[in-house]
Design an enzyme around this catalytic site. Structure first.
Site, PDB file in Angstrom:
ATOM      1  N   LEU A 558       0.883  -1.131   0.106  1.00  0.00           N
ATOM      2  CA  LEU A 558      -0.169  -0.128   0.005  1.00  0.00           C
ATOM      3  C   LEU A 558       0.970   1.086   0.026  1.00  0.00           C
ATOM      4  O   LEU A 558       0.361   2.365  -0.533  1.00  0.00           O
ATOM      5  CB  LEU A 558      -0.888  -0.057   1.311  1.00  0.00           C
ATOM      6  CG  LEU A 558      -2.372  -0.882   1.288  1.00  0.00           C
ATOM      7  CD1 LEU A 558      -2.467  -0.940   2.706  1.00  0.00           C
ATOM      8  CD2 LEU A 558      -3.037  -0.425   0.229  1.00  0.00           C
ATOM      9  N   PHE A 563       8.582   4.010   9.396  1.00  0.00           N
ATOM     10  CA  PHE A 563       9.377   2.931   9.926  1.00  0.00           C
ATOM     11  C   PHE A 563       9.148   1.544   9.100  1.00  0.00           C
ATOM     12  O   PHE A 563       9.212   0.525   9.745  1.00  0.00           O
ATOM     13  CB  PHE A 563       8.829   2.881  11.514  1.00  0.00           C
ATOM     14  CG  PHE A 563       9.288   4.146  12.098  1.00  0.00           C
ATOM     15  CD1 PHE A 563      10.521   4.229  12.510  1.00  0.00           C
ATOM     16  CD2 PHE A 563       8.270   5.139  12.591  1.00  0.00           C
ATOM     17  CE1 PHE A 563      11.089   5.549  13.033  1.00  0.00           C
ATOM     18  CE2 PHE A 563       8.885   6.229  13.324  1.00  0.00           C
ATOM     19  CZ  PHE A 563      10.430   6.367  13.398  1.00  0.00           C
ATOM     20  N   ASP A 677       2.404  13.448  16.166  1.00  0.00           N
ATOM     21  CA  ASP A 677       2.817  13.418  14.885  1.00  0.00           C
ATOM     22  C   ASP A 677       1.481  13.554  13.885  1.00  0.00           C
ATOM     23  O   ASP A 677       1.301  12.601  13.112  1.00  0.00           O
ATOM     24  CB  ASP A 677       3.661  12.001  14.572  1.00  0.00           C
ATOM     25  CG  ASP A 677       4.180  12.025  13.314  1.00  0.00           C
ATOM     26  OD1 ASP A 677       4.409  13.469  12.606  1.00  0.00           O
ATOM     27  OD2 ASP A 677       4.604  11.278  12.618  1.00  0.00           O
TER      28      ASP A 677
HETATM   29  O1  ACK Z   1      -1.570   7.574   1.667  1.00  0.00           O
HETATM   30  P1  ACK Z   1      -1.616   6.029   1.253  1.00  0.00           P
HETATM   31  O2  ACK Z   1      -2.252   5.521   0.176  1.00  0.00           O
HETATM   32  O3  ACK Z   1      -2.332   5.229   2.652  1.00  0.00           O
HETATM   33  O4  ACK Z   1      -0.300   5.334   1.820  1.00  0.00           O
HETATM   34  C1  ACK Z   1       0.054   5.100   3.174  1.00  0.00           C
HETATM   35  C2  ACK Z   1       0.861   4.004   3.118  1.00  0.00           C
HETATM   36  O5  ACK Z   1      -0.312   2.876   3.627  1.00  0.00           O
HETATM   37  C3  ACK Z   1       1.899   3.992   4.176  1.00  0.00           C
HETATM   38  O6  ACK Z   1       1.577   4.642   5.302  1.00  0.00           O
HETATM   39  C4  ACK Z   1      -1.409   3.490   3.624  1.00  0.00           C
HETATM   40  N1  ACK Z   1      -2.192   2.944   4.944  1.00  0.00           N
HETATM   41  C5  ACK Z   1      -1.479   2.995   6.090  1.00  0.00           C
HETATM   42  N2  ACK Z   1      -2.432   2.260   6.944  1.00  0.00           N
HETATM   43  C6  ACK Z   1      -3.535   1.642   6.150  1.00  0.00           C
HETATM   44  C7  ACK Z   1      -4.838   1.452   6.654  1.00  0.00           C
HETATM   45  N3  ACK Z   1      -5.018   1.028   7.720  1.00  0.00           N
HETATM   46  N4  ACK Z   1      -5.618   0.986   5.429  1.00  0.00           N
HETATM   47  C8  ACK Z   1      -5.270   1.494   4.247  1.00  0.00           C
HETATM   48  N5  ACK Z   1      -4.078   1.958   3.981  1.00  0.00           N
HETATM   49  C9  ACK Z   1      -3.314   2.164   4.768  1.00  0.00           C
HETATM   50  C10 ACK Z   1      -1.359   4.883   3.618  1.00  0.00           C
END
Ligand code: ACK
Length: 871
Positions: A558, A563, A677
């Site tokens: 994703l 980290f 943050d």
């Molecule tokens: O902006 P994004 O598409 O949404 O890219 C970041 C990436 O992972 C790194 O943090 C996505 N992300 C983080 N947590 C979640 C979650 N719980 N469900 C869906 N996407 C997530 C975030």
């Protein structure tokens, strides 16, 4: 109609009222208020007498003690004119009742008068009646007067001005506000006699909204909020002192809140403060929340002392029939004991509306009523009892249980000392498990299930338990020996093949303080919660996690955070998840990992992302969250994506949600948590674009009385860090408020704070917003992607609030409780903002060392950064 409540003021006292008002009207405060509330006040009148006088747009009718005033007003963001009642002595103006809420006048030509039939009417400029009290009985001399309770009365009087009878009163036709001494009636026999509060359609539109609230006069009456015809929230039965479903309702301090049944069977609620020394009100807002406010003279603002619904579990029937909702379990919905999901696929994917059905039929249903003895009851503690309560004879808990058992249709009972024996038939709907309060509920189960349990208990107690204890002892000593051998470097955690068999339990005191934080003379999680046991969290085996993510395939990736990498995955039950795999090379990984596990598994709120579990195997450290289909706000706002831009309503909804989540962390959760943050990439959006604050790796707990803490290890993100935190390592609620302010301005403008650079003087978004604000062109800040479709007043309010939050000095910034309040209150005067941080050389900046100042240059980096400050 309700009976008359008290003796009314004489005409001479009305004259006194006029004098007082005239004095007040001459003060600057009154004029200011008048302007701010769009109330064009010029004349104050004590009463309206038939044929004698009228209230024109601009005049007000005031009560004897000056507490309330009636006149024409326009809500914010509207030019429509309404006739309303508001508090006369306090600022900001607060409307408590609107006469012509569905029939506004387009201009200021309206008048209020008593017509030839003795009706109080509102006429528009052409003399057409747009609202009337519509009483059919003719009165010779009618007289309208506003009482100090906020009640507008129309009375028939004789020539000596003595009241003969009350013809009409506004307390019988409530708006969205319940005032002290006002009675809300519900007649079980006559629906048309039921009085309900009805919400405004929106903060700027007083017309009747979808939500209404009043008493549901069933056998055990309760307060209810309806969304159209559906129940949205309910209080649980009234037990003569309090509602059984509101655990914090302390009957010692109810100040006359009462629910009574009259001799005709009409149920009535009312409340009154004993000495009436301060203002209070209940309001049903346009989002369906019933809120209690008390006027705080010292703060010159309304204090929100209670609201319902408050949590997700408060929403009516959240877990479907025979489901149980608990904010402290994850997921929040579970089937009652002896029940299983009706549609397991849907249930596992988080759609709980189908509820649960019995796993085994009741004995009395299977084999007839003769076999009722083979059914038993399972006790559940601290419960909000289900809806549709009935009564049964039984003067004690035991008698109540015995009588319920003899009737096969009785599926649950509870005993309350005030109400007596309460029982339920059919499905059990809207059960909630509280952390405290509530009552004990006994649910009927086939005896075989209860017996099985008893047998199992005996076996466990007599054999398995001692064996397990011995085994655990051995394991413990073995573990200690091995831990010593390995110089206590690692935790060793066993997982079975299923993957989700263990619960991870960190001791907060030991785990939340990182080795490299030892120089941090300030706060770790420990400071606020010494001695608190660690949280329990499902622990998944690495193999399960690997399968869920197709062996961490690139296709499942994703994105990447500070980290580690985040993957999308699917658990064996079908639930979609997001996994954060901490990078092995990251020096900070373990600390943030522990911090997040300890913190986020202990707090739950609809605007915080939910941690479902974790995996620690060998060097692997993986956090498992609920999957957010709409990813992060950052991608929506700033991504070069093909996504539709967020419209203004969604942006406002997101801003409000973030504010509520942050308020929960700061004030309402069990600990005072500073996120440290907060930024657009840490706001995730679910399928309904509801915002969830994520990433608690940097969060810290402050002690209850602690306002400020200091660290030498500054973590956060450029552009979102407050000056005192970035320069001096001081963090507090106010440093989070600063980050919130930046985020708010970014959401309004669609521009990143740090990537905004117009010229050498305007190097960031805060400077730009401040300049536009001072030039009176703040609306130019709005994201052009909105194409001009937005509510001007709301946008201006957000910019104003954003600027208040990013003020240079923490003492000038509002707390999140005030921010949330300012969002929700429409006709409130906000203080003028002082200049924001980072708009020039500031005392804070010149205070701090050169080196630190250099460290804090703005750039486009959005990942979390760490700065070490010299002591
Ligand atoms: O902006 P994004 O598409 O949404 O890219 C970041 C990436 O992972 C790194 O943090 C996505 N992300 C983080 N947590 C979640 C979650 N719980 N469900 C869906 N996407 C997530 C975030």
């Amino acid at each position: 109609m309700l009976p008359p409540k008290k003796q009314y003021k004489s005409f001479s006292s009305q004259v006194m009222g006029i004098n007082n008002i005239a004095k007040i009207a001459s003060t600057v405060g009154f004029l200011l208020f008048a302007i701010l509330c769009y109330l064009r006040t010029c004349t104050a009148i004590g009463t309206i007498l038939a044929t004698n006088n009228t209230v024109k747009d601009g005049d007000t009718l005031v009560s004897v003690g000056d507490d309330f005033a009636l006149g024409f007003f326009s809500p914010h963001n509207s030019t429509n004119r309404y006739v309303g009642i508001w508090y006369n002595k306090i600022r900001p103006g607060t409307i408590v009742w609107v006469a012509n809420r569905d029939t506004p006048i387009a201009d200021s030509s309206g008048i209020i008068m008593i017509d030839a039939n003795g009706n109080l009417v509102i006429l528009d400029g052409r003399g057409g009646a747009i609202w009337s009290t519509n009483i059919s009985t003719l009165a010779k001399i009618a007289h309208a007067e506003l009482l100090d309770t906020g009640n507008l009365q129309l009375r028939e009087v004789d020539s000596a001005n003595t009241t003969k009878r009350i013809l009409w009163e506004s307390f019988d036709y409530p708006g969205d506000t319940h005032l002290p001494s006002m009675k809300l009636d519900a007649d079980p026999k006559r629906k048309d006699r039921t009085q309900r509060l009805t919400s405004w359609r929106s903060a700027s539109d007083p017309s009747s909204g979808n939500f209404s609230s009043g008493i549901d006069p069933q056998k055990h009456p309760q307060a209810v909020i309806w969304d159209g015809a559906d129940i949205h929230w309910r209080s649980g039965p009234w037990d003569g002192r309090a509602y059984l479903g509101i655990p914090d309702m302390d009957y010692m301090y109810l100040d006359g809140y009462n629910l009574i049944k009259t001799s005709e069977g009409v149920v009535q609620i009312s409340y009154d403060y004993i000495n009436g020394s301060f203002y209070s009100r209940y309001v049903l807002d346009s989002l369906g929340m019933l809120k209690q406010f008390i006027w705080k003279e010292e703060n010159n603002s309304w204090l929100n002392t209670w609201s319902g619904p408050d949590t997700e579990c408060d929403l009516y029937g959240r877990c479907g029939p025979n489901g149980r909702c608990s904010m402290s379990s994850s997921p929040i919905c579970n089937c009652l004991k002896g029940f299983e999901p009706k549609y397991s696929g849907e249930w596992n994917s988080g759609n709980w509306s189908g509820g649960c059905v019995r796993s085994k039929q009741l004995e009395c249903e299977k084999n007839g009523i003769g076999s009722w003895k083979r059914d038993g009851f399972f006790k559940m503690e601290r419960i909000k009892v289900p809806n549709f309560a009935d009564s049964l004879a039984g003067g004690s808990l035991k008698e109540c249980g015995d009588n319920c058992q003899k009737s096969c249709s009785c599926v649950a009972y509870a005993y309350d000392t005030m109400i007596g024996c309460i029982i339920w038939r059919g499905d059990l709907v809207d059960i909630q498990q509280f952390a405290r309060g509530g009552v004990d509920l006994y649910i009927r189960l086939p005896a075989s299930e209860l017996d099985e349990k008893k047998d199992r208990k005996i076996v466990i107690i007599s054999t398995v338990l001692p064996a397990t204890l011995i085994l655990l002892g051995c394991v413990y000593f073995l573990w200690r020996w091995r831990a010593k051998q390995r110089e206590r470097k690692e935790h060793h955690i066993h997982n079975n093949k299923e993957g989700k068999n263990n619960m991870l339990c960190f001791n907060m005191y030991n785990s939340a303080k990182a080795p490299n934080d030892s120089s941090d003379g300030s706060n770790t999680l420990n400071d606020g919660v010494k001695g608190t046991a660690g949280p329990e969290l499902p622990l998944y085996g690495f193999s399960v996690v690997a399968i869920a993510t197709n062996n961490f395939s690139d296709a499942n990736k994703l994105g990447e955070g500070g980290f580690g990498i985040v993957y999308k995955g699917k658990l064996p039950g079908g639930q979609q998840i997001a996994l954060k795999r901490l990078s092995k090379s990251s020096g900070q990984g373990l600390e943030e990992f522990k911090n997040e596990v300890v913190l986020i598994s202990r707090v739950q709120h609809r605007n915080l992302v939910k941690l479902l579990g974790c995996c620690t195997e060998g060097e692997e450290k993986i956090l498992i969250y609920e999957y957010m289909p709409n990813k992060s706000l950052d991608a929506f706002l700033f991504g070069p994506s093909t996504k539709e831009p967020l419209d203004w309503d969604k942006r406002f909804h997101i801003v409000e949600g973030i504010a509520r989540g942050l308020l929960y962390l700061h004030r309402d959760s069990r600990f005072k948590i500073i996120h440290r943050d907060l930024k657009a990439s840490n706001i995730l959006l679910d399928e309904g674009l509801n915002p969830k604050i994520s990433d608690f790796g940097m969060a810290r707990i402050l002690g209850e009385e602690q306002i400020l803490a200091r660290t030498t290890r500054v973590v956060g993100t450029y552009g979102y860090m407050s000056p005192e935190y970035a320069m001096q390592g001081r963090f507090s609620e106010k440093s989070d408020v600063f980050s919130f302010g930046v985020l708010l301005l970014e959401i309004v403008s669609g521009k990143r704070n740090t990537s905004f650079c117009q010229n050498e003087h305007i190097s960031n978004l805060l400077c730009h917003a401040w300049q536009l604000w001072n030039e009176g062109t703040a609306l130019e800040l709005i994201d052009p992607a909105l194409g001009g479709h937005y509510e001007q007043e709301q946008v201006l309010r957000c910019i104003h609030l954003g600027l208040l939050c990013v003020q240079e000095f923490p003492k000038d910034r509002p707390l999140m409780s005030s921010v949330v309040f300012m969002f929700g209150c429409d006709i409130l005067t906000l203080p003028a903002p002082k200049h924001p941080a980072f708009t020039g050389i500031s005392p804070l900046q010149s205070d701090s060392s050169e080196r630190n100042h250099e460290n804090f240059s703005f750039n486009d980096v959005t990942i979390t950064d760490i700065i070490f400050l010299g002591r």
